[in-house]
Motif scaffolding. Structure first.
Motif, PDB file in Angstrom:
ATOM      1  N   TRP A  59       0.799  -1.222   0.000  1.00 16.83           N
ATOM      2  CA  TRP A  59       0.000   0.000   0.000  1.00 16.83           C
ATOM      3  C   TRP A  59       0.837   1.280   0.000  1.00 16.83           C
ATOM      4  O   TRP A  59       0.375   2.328  -0.435  1.00 16.83           O
ATOM      5  CB  TRP A  59      -0.945   0.002   1.207  1.00 16.83           C
ATOM      6  N   ILE A  60       2.076   1.224   0.461  1.00 18.03           N
ATOM      7  CA  ILE A  60       2.925   2.416   0.426  1.00 18.03           C
ATOM      8  C   ILE A  60       3.172   2.858  -1.013  1.00 18.03           C
ATOM      9  O   ILE A  60       3.236   4.069  -1.316  1.00 18.03           O
ATOM     10  CB  ILE A  60       4.262   2.152   1.158  1.00 18.03           C
ATOM     11  N   CYS A  61       3.285   1.907  -1.923  1.00 19.57           N
ATOM     12  CA  CYS A  61       3.484   2.241  -3.337  1.00 19.57           C
ATOM     13  C   CYS A  61       2.266   2.952  -3.912  1.00 19.57           C
ATOM     14  O   CYS A  61       2.400   3.794  -4.815  1.00 19.57           O
ATOM     15  CB  CYS A  61       3.778   0.978  -4.147  1.00 19.57           C
ATOM     16  N   TRP A  62       1.087   2.625  -3.422  1.00 18.47           N
ATOM     17  CA  TRP A  62      -0.115   3.284  -3.924  1.00 18.47           C
ATOM     18  C   TRP A  62      -0.148   4.755  -3.500  1.00 18.47           C
ATOM     19  O   TRP A  62      -0.605   5.607  -4.244  1.00 18.47           O
ATOM     20  CB  TRP A  62      -1.366   2.575  -3.413  1.00 18.47           C
ATOM     21  N   ILE A  63       0.343   5.026  -2.297  1.00 19.00           N
ATOM     22  CA  ILE A  63       0.329   6.400  -1.782  1.00 19.00           C
ATOM     23  C   ILE A  63       1.377   7.253  -2.479  1.00 19.00           C
ATOM     24  O   ILE A  63       1.160   8.440  -2.738  1.00 19.00           O
ATOM     25  CB  ILE A  63       0.557   6.391  -0.257  1.00 19.00           C
ATOM     26  N   PHE A  64       2.539   6.638  -2.794  1.00 14.12           N
ATOM     27  CA  PHE A  64       3.648   7.372  -3.423  1.00 14.12           C
ATOM     28  C   PHE A  64       3.998   6.707  -4.759  1.00 14.12           C
ATOM     29  O   PHE A  64       5.029   6.038  -4.873  1.00 14.12           O
ATOM     30  CB  PHE A  64       4.862   7.393  -2.508  1.00 14.12           C
ATOM     31  N   PRO A  65       3.168   6.892  -5.784  1.00 16.12           N
ATOM     32  CA  PRO A  65       3.392   6.196  -7.062  1.00 16.12           C
ATOM     33  C   PRO A  65       4.603   6.683  -7.842  1.00 16.12           C
ATOM     34  O   PRO A  65       5.047   5.998  -8.767  1.00 16.12           O
ATOM     35  CB  PRO A  65       2.096   6.468  -7.836  1.00 16.12           C
ATOM     36  N   ASN A  66       5.153   7.864  -7.495  1.00 14.18           N
ATOM     37  CA  ASN A  66       6.278   8.421  -8.250  1.00 14.18           C
ATOM     38  C   ASN A  66       7.556   8.505  -7.431  1.00 14.18           C
ATOM     39  O   ASN A  66       8.528   9.136  -7.862  1.00 14.18           O
ATOM     40  CB  ASN A  66       5.914   9.818  -8.762  1.00 14.18           C
ATOM     41  N   SER A  67       7.596   7.877  -6.259  1.00 13.23           N
ATOM     42  CA  SER A  67       8.761   7.951  -5.388  1.00 13.23           C
ATOM     43  C   SER A  67       9.518   6.634  -5.400  1.00 13.23           C
ATOM     44  O   SER A  67       8.988   5.584  -5.002  1.00 13.23           O
ATOM     45  CB  SER A  67       8.330   8.295  -3.960  1.00 13.23           C
ATOM     46  N   ILE A  68      10.778   6.698  -5.843  1.00 11.23           N
ATOM     47  CA  ILE A  68      11.615   5.494  -5.831  1.00 11.23           C
ATOM     48  C   ILE A  68      11.885   5.049  -4.400  1.00 11.23           C
ATOM     49  O   ILE A  68      11.794   3.864  -4.077  1.00 11.23           O
ATOM     50  CB  ILE A  68      12.945   5.749  -6.572  1.00 11.23           C
ATOM     51  N   LEU A  69      12.195   5.996  -3.522  1.00  7.98           N
ATOM     52  CA  LEU A  69      12.491   5.661  -2.134  1.00  7.98           C
ATOM     53  C   LEU A  69      11.317   4.977  -1.461  1.00  7.98           C
ATOM     54  O   LEU A  69      11.485   3.939  -0.798  1.00  7.98           O
ATOM     55  CB  LEU A  69      12.868   6.925  -1.357  1.00  7.98           C
ATOM     56  N   ALA A  70      10.116   5.539  -1.629  1.00  9.34           N
ATOM     57  CA  ALA A  70       8.932   4.947  -0.998  1.00  9.34           C
ATOM     58  C   ALA A  70       8.679   3.542  -1.524  1.00  9.34           C
ATOM     59  O   ALA A  70       8.306   2.640  -0.754  1.00  9.34           O
ATOM     60  CB  ALA A  70       7.713   5.832  -1.240  1.00  9.34           C
ATOM     61  N   GLN A  71       8.890   3.338  -2.823  1.00  9.73           N
ATOM     62  CA  GLN A  71       8.641   2.016  -3.390  1.00  9.73           C
ATOM     63  C   GLN A  71       9.739   1.031  -3.022  1.00  9.73           C
ATOM     64  O   GLN A  71       9.471  -0.168  -2.878  1.00  9.73           O
ATOM     65  CB  GLN A  71       8.473   2.138  -4.904  1.00  9.73           C
ATOM     66  N   GLN A  72      10.968   1.513  -2.863  1.00  5.86           N
ATOM     67  CA  GLN A  72      12.022   0.637  -2.347  1.00  5.86           C
ATOM     68  C   GLN A  72      11.683   0.161  -0.934  1.00  5.86           C
ATOM     69  O   GLN A  72      11.932  -0.996  -0.585  1.00  5.86           O
ATOM     70  CB  GLN A  72      13.360   1.369  -2.332  1.00  5.86           C
ATOM     71  N   LEU A  73      11.123   1.033  -0.146  1.00  6.91           N
ATOM     72  CA  LEU A  73      10.771   0.674   1.225  1.00  6.91           C
ATOM     73  C   LEU A  73       9.524  -0.190   1.278  1.00  6.91           C
ATOM     74  O   LEU A  73       9.442  -1.125   2.086  1.00  6.91           O
ATOM     75  CB  LEU A  73      10.548   1.942   2.061  1.00  6.91           C
ATOM     76  N   GLY A  74       8.535   0.093   0.435  1.00  8.52           N
ATOM     77  CA  GLY A  74       7.230  -0.535   0.591  1.00  8.52           C
ATOM     78  C   GLY A  74       6.941  -1.735  -0.272  1.00  8.52           C
ATOM     79  O   GLY A  74       6.011  -2.491   0.024  1.00  8.52           O
ATOM     80  N   SER A  75       7.694  -1.940  -1.349  1.00  7.28           N
ATOM     81  CA  SER A  75       7.392  -3.054  -2.246  1.00  7.28           C
ATOM     82  C   SER A  75       7.618  -4.392  -1.556  1.00  7.28           C
ATOM     83  O   SER A  75       8.687  -4.652  -1.003  1.00  7.28           O
ATOM     84  CB  SER A  75       8.262  -2.970  -3.500  1.00  7.28           C
ATOM     85  N   GLY A  76       6.615  -5.254  -1.618  1.00 10.02           N
ATOM     86  CA  GLY A  76       6.750  -6.573  -1.018  1.00 10.02           C
ATOM     87  C   GLY A  76       7.508  -7.550  -1.882  1.00 10.02           C
ATOM     88  O   GLY A  76       7.961  -8.590  -1.393  1.00 10.02           O
ATOM     89  N   LEU A  77       7.653  -7.242  -3.173  1.00 13.04           N
ATOM     90  CA  LEU A  77       8.324  -8.147  -4.099  1.00 13.04           C
ATOM     91  C   LEU A  77       9.695  -7.655  -4.535  1.00 13.04           C
ATOM     92  O   LEU A  77      10.598  -8.459  -4.758  1.00 13.04           O
ATOM     93  CB  LEU A  77       7.449  -8.366  -5.344  1.00 13.04           C
ATOM     94  N   ASP A  78       9.875  -6.344  -4.677  1.00 13.38           N
ATOM     95  CA  ASP A  78      11.141  -5.800  -5.169  1.00 13.38           C
ATOM     96  C   ASP A  78      11.799  -4.838  -4.193  1.00 13.38           C
ATOM     97  O   ASP A  78      12.760  -4.159  -4.551  1.00 13.38           O
ATOM     98  CB  ASP A  78      10.919  -5.074  -6.498  1.00 13.38           C
ATOM     99  N   GLY A  79      11.296  -4.760  -2.961  1.00 11.63           N
ATOM    100  CA  GLY A  79      11.852  -3.839  -1.982  1.00 11.63           C
ATOM    101  C   GLY A  79      11.930  -4.454  -0.601  1.00 11.63           C
ATOM    102  O   GLY A  79      11.972  -5.677  -0.451  1.00 11.63           O
ATOM    103  N   LEU A  80      11.906  -3.583   0.410  1.00 14.76           N
ATOM    104  CA  LEU A  80      12.044  -4.045   1.792  1.00 14.76           C
ATOM    105  C   LEU A  80      10.737  -4.532   2.394  1.00 14.76           C
ATOM    106  O   LEU A  80      10.734  -5.104   3.482  1.00 14.76           O
ATOM    107  CB  LEU A  80      12.627  -2.917   2.651  1.00 14.76           C
ATOM    108  N   GLY A  81       9.621  -4.255   1.733  1.00 14.00           N
ATOM    109  CA  GLY A  81       8.346  -4.811   2.165  1.00 14.00           C
ATOM    110  C   GLY A  81       7.773  -4.224   3.443  1.00 14.00           C
ATOM    111  O   GLY A  81       7.009  -4.895   4.138  1.00 14.00           O
ATOM    112  N   ILE A  82       8.121  -2.972   3.762  1.00 11.94           N
ATOM    113  CA  ILE A  82       7.565  -2.349   4.967  1.00 11.94           C
ATOM    114  C   ILE A  82       6.064  -2.149   4.773  1.00 11.94           C
ATOM    115  O   ILE A  82       5.621  -1.476   3.846  1.00 11.94           O
ATOM    116  CB  ILE A  82       8.250  -1.005   5.254  1.00 11.94           C
ATOM    117  N   GLY A  83       5.271  -2.715   5.641  1.00 12.60           N
ATOM    118  CA  GLY A  83       3.822  -2.594   5.561  1.00 12.60           C
ATOM    119  C   GLY A  83       3.163  -3.525   4.565  1.00 12.60           C
ATOM    120  O   GLY A  83       1.928  -3.620   4.529  1.00 12.60           O
ATOM    121  N   ALA A  84       3.929  -4.209   3.735  1.00 17.26           N
ATOM    122  CA  ALA A  84       3.339  -5.105   2.737  1.00 17.26           C
ATOM    123  C   ALA A  84       2.811  -6.368   3.402  1.00 17.26           C
ATOM    124  O   ALA A  84       3.413  -6.896   4.339  1.00 17.26           O
ATOM    125  CB  ALA A  84       4.376  -5.475   1.678  1.00 17.26           C
ATOM    126  N   ILE A  85       1.693  -6.856   2.914  1.00 12.67           N
ATOM    127  CA  ILE A  85       1.099  -8.058   3.479  1.00 12.67           C
ATOM    128  C   ILE A  85       0.465  -8.871   2.353  1.00 12.67           C
ATOM    129  O   ILE A  85      -0.039  -8.311   1.372  1.00 12.67           O
ATOM    130  CB  ILE A  85       0.046  -7.704   4.559  1.00 12.67           C
TER     131      ILE A  85
END
Length: 551
Positions: A59-85
């Protein structure tokens, strides 16, 4: 103390032996299994076909669709998966097995190891730009050149699948993502930690059990009951071992141009498997987590026999997979012991099952490769084969190029070898602390092989696989056990089996009915993860397709 000492004991024994008294208005275990199976079967149509985003809700990627940092942190498949479920049982159990079958202390060790690697070491190394980390994705199982582009493996392989050294020197050294390099380091540490941990915490027990096996000792009730059946003669096992090793050596010698592995490699791999079966079997019996030999087998044959990727894969299979199958075989024998299945019947079931499964696996793999175009390629939306991709990457890293050119004196990641020493020292510190503070029982529950090897399945496993597994394991191992102990003891294993079965049957049904005809739904709910920028580098001047360029 909130941490029950008997949490290691799981509900399998009671599920198999305890006489069930059906509560008034309640369900028997069989009825509970059927209901849970049907629910799992019906539900999987959503993450498996209709709403695939349930696999990873980042869901972090949905909130910040244009932020590389946010998607690195929030992606459950290609990032750190913070908040991903992931609201999908296949996401939860695909790599670490069922969290319902893991004792709470083992789940806690996995959680600590995962959080340390994923949320401390990896971000720290990335933002400090260790090993040019910002040039590559923060989480990826791909291999890169110095410009952040995918490494051209075909350009450094000659016609005999050997390393073309001149071509390799022209293209330059191979680089790994921050997390990929980190997982190799903790894999080194987990291996030495396994040996030292077992020696310190279970050495005396192993010695006592070894001595008692040579003399008559007291038998428990299960052993007494099993004495009514005929035993399996030792020569049955020895014969299968000899025939199997001989057949393997013959295959490697007869098809040496294809398999590349010489006869001595087979014997060395078998020796490694035999050596490590006992210590890893002990860890598995206590924690339900099995440390792997994949890295050390690749490392050994890569140094001894560099430049031969297929030989490296074969050696890993004969060393690592043989040990894993041995531990699984022992688990089955123990289950048969509890179920009072005659040993010879159990033996025949194992042999016949192995033959059938081998034929079915080979036939299925052959059929899939012949019928599915671009299988295991990024262009295939479903058949991306994450485990096989990592297996291939390992053959390049350890076999084709060799550990010396990556982790040795000619490589860029030589410092990673210090993890071997750290893994050997860490269990000693825990053992000394447990001796110095015996009243602190939690210290003895720190299992370094599990903690350090927590991320051993990453990649191909991703952050969402771990975060969701840990959450469910916590709810089962601590909350359910503590507040609903009767339910946990009688229903936990039944629920786990039902969820696995329902998922498997619906998965097969979806493939046969829809996958074979290539019928899919194209809508935003099937955009898995939805983090298109998570794989982008952040170093200045690196040009990657569909990624912004930092200046």
């Amino acid at each position: 103390m909130w941490w029950p000492a008997n949490l290691v004991q799981v509900s399998l024994f009671r599920a198999l032996h305890e006489k069930e008294e059906r509560p008034k208005g309640g369900l028997t275990r069989a009825q509970f299994f059927v209901i849970a199976f049907l629910c799992s079967f019906a539900y999987y149509v959503f993450p498996g076909y209709l709403f695939e985003m349930l696999t990873s809700l980042s869901w972090i990627c949905w909130i910040f669709p244009n932020s590389i940092l946010a998607q690195q942190l929030g992606s459950g498949l290609d990032g750190l998966g913070i908040g991903a479920i992931g609201l999908d049982w296949s996401t939860i159990s695909a790599y670490l097995g069922s969290p319902l079958a893991s004792p709470w202390f083992a789940t806690a060790n996995v959680a600590v190891g995962f959080f340390a690697v994923m949320y401390i070491w990896t971000p720290l190394c990335y933002w400090l730009n260790v090993y040019k980390a910002k040039t590559f994705p923060i989480f990826s199982d791909n291999m890169f050149n110095s410009n952040g582009l995918t490494y051209n493996i075909s350009a450094i392989v000659d016609s005999d699948f050997h390393l073309d050294i001149a071509a390799y020197e022209r293209q330059g050294r191979l680089y790994l993502s921050t997390f990929f390099a980190m997982t190799y380091g903790v894999g080194f540490a987990a291996l030495t930690a396994t040996i030292v941990h077992v020696a310190l915490f279970h050495g005396r027990e192993i010695w006592e059990q070894t001595k008692s096996s040579w003399v008559k000792s007291k038998m428990d009730i299960h052993t007494k009951l099993m004495r009514r059946y005929k035993k399996v003669p030792e020569w049955w096992f020895v014969s299968i071992l000899i025939v199997t090793i001989a057949g393997t050596i013959f295959s490697c010698e007869y098809y040496n141009e294809q398999l590349q592995l010489p006869w001595w490699g087979v014997l060395l791999a078998c020796g490694i498997a035999i050596l490590f079966t006992l210590p890893i079997g002990i860890i598995t019996a206590i924690t339900n987590q099995t440390p792997g030999l994949n890295i050390i087998t690749e490392y050994i044959i890569g140094y001894i026999y560099p430049g031969y990727p297929v030989a490296n894969m074969c050696f890993k299979v004969y060393g690592y997979i043989s040990m894993t199958q041995a531990v699984t075989f022992l688990q089955d024998l123990k289950l048969g012991h509890y179920m009072k299945i005659p040993p010879r019947t159990m033996f025949m079931a194992q042999v016949v099952g192995t033959l059938i499964s081998g034929i079915v696996y080979l036939g299925t793999a052959w059929w899939l490769m012949e019928t599915i175009p671009d299988i295991c390629e990024d262009t295939s939306s479903v058949w991306t084969c994450p485990s096989d991709t990592v297996f291939y990457d390992a053959s390049v890293i350890w076999g084709l190029i060799g550990p010396r050119r990556i982790f040795g004196d000619e490589g860029y990641y030589e410092a990673v070898n210090w993890f071997f020493l750290g893994g050997a020292i860490a269990p000693l510190l825990v053992w000394l602390a447990a001796k110095a503070f015996p009243e602190q029982e939690w210290i003895s529950l720190i299992n370094l092989p599990v903690l350090l090897g927590a991320t051993g399945m990453m990649p191909p496993a991703t952050a969402v696989n771990y975060t969701t597994w840990i959450i469910v394991g916590f709810l089962s191992g601590f909350v359910a056990y503590r507040y609903f102990p009767d339910w946990w003891k009688r229903r936990n294993y039944v629920l786990s089996g039902a969820l696995d079965a329902g998922l498997a049957f619906m998965g097969v049904l979806l493939y046969l009915c829809l996958g074979l005809e290539d019928i899919s739904l194209d809508w935003w709910g099937n955009d898995i993860d939805g983090c298109s920028l998570a794989h982008c580098p952040t170093a200045k001047g690196v040009v990657i397709k569909d990624c912004p360029v930092f200046t």
